[in-house]
Enzyme design. Structure first.
Site, short mmCIF file in Angstrom:
data_model
loop_
_atom_site.label_atom_id
_atom_site.label_comp_id
_atom_site.label_asym_id
_atom_site.label_seq_id
_atom_site.Cartn_x
_atom_site.Cartn_y
_atom_site.Cartn_z
CB CYS A 194 -0.90 -0.02 1.24
SG CYS A 194 -1.97 1.41 1.39
CD GLU A 219 -6.44 1.42 -4.08
OE1 GLU A 219 -6.65 2.41 -3.34
OE2 GLU A 219 -5.32 0.89 -4.17
CG HIS A 256 -7.38 2.70 1.01
ND1 HIS A 256 -6.64 3.00 2.14
CD2 HIS A 256 -6.53 2.06 0.17
CE1 HIS A 256 -5.41 2.55 1.98
NE2 HIS A 256 -5.31 1.97 0.81
#
Length: 196
Positions: A105, A148, A151
């Site tokens: 990441c 993603e 996130h």
């Protein structure tokens, strides 16, 4: 414009992102800056929280995976030109056999760990033109999307590790938040005095 990537430990990485509307201020510029930032850091995905914005927006360009010789020709073809913008995404379903892959990441440099995820994901989202889509993705594309997507829900890949692995990484993660890590892209460290 290349933006600083927020490092592990910043509270914005733990916030659930808010939906945005088509009139979000300078959305086209933001998306362009996110792609420039991601490419500069040699990433394949970037979510808005990683640049300090708690909104439901992430971008992906998985094209580099298309050259992976370990993938089938079909998988390579699916990843060729796989460049997408996901706004207000919602996962509708995750299916298939969980498989493990070594993830990293941009907000957690120098740490890579094996993470298990389902092989197929179906989601609804808006693209950069605010056109609604409902699509199913599989393989590496699904994995990058799931990473993603986490996130924008305030989840990091390290959350998916065993408690033992988390304990072993605790010192390294603390050092990242203090800026005690070598990176070749612009970052903002929550426990350091200034971005570098």
């Amino acid at each position: 414009m290349i933006l600083p990537i927020v490092a592990y430990g910043d509270p914005v990485l733990r916030k659930e992102g808010q939906d945005i509307t088509a009139d979000y201020p300078e959305l086209d510029t933001l998306i362009s800056n996110m792609f420039e930032t991601m490419y500069n850091a040699q990433g394949v995905g970037l979510a808005a929280p990683q640049i300090g914005l708690p909104i439901r927006l992430f971008i992906i360009d998985a094209t580099p995976f298309a050259d992976d010789e370990d993938l089938s020709e079909e998988e390579q073809a699916a990843l060729k030109d796989f460049k997408k913008v996901f706004i207000n995404a919602r996962i509708l379903e995750e299916n298939g056999t969980p498989w493990t892959f070594n993830e990293g990441c941009l907000s957690i440099p120098d740490i890579r760990e094996d993470v298990s995820r389902k092989e197929i994901v179906r989601l609804e989202y808006f693209d950069e033109h605010f056109t609604r889509h409902e699509e199913e993705f599989s393989g590496l594309a699904a994995r990058v999307i799931q990473h993603e997507y986490d996130h924008i829900d305030g989840i990091l890949f390290t959350d998916k590790l065993s408690s033992l692995r988390k304990r072993l990484l605790k010192g390294k993660l603390a050092n990242i938040s203090k800026g005690k890590v070598r990176v070749d892209y612009k970052m903002r460290f929550p426990a350091a005095k200034k971005a570098r």
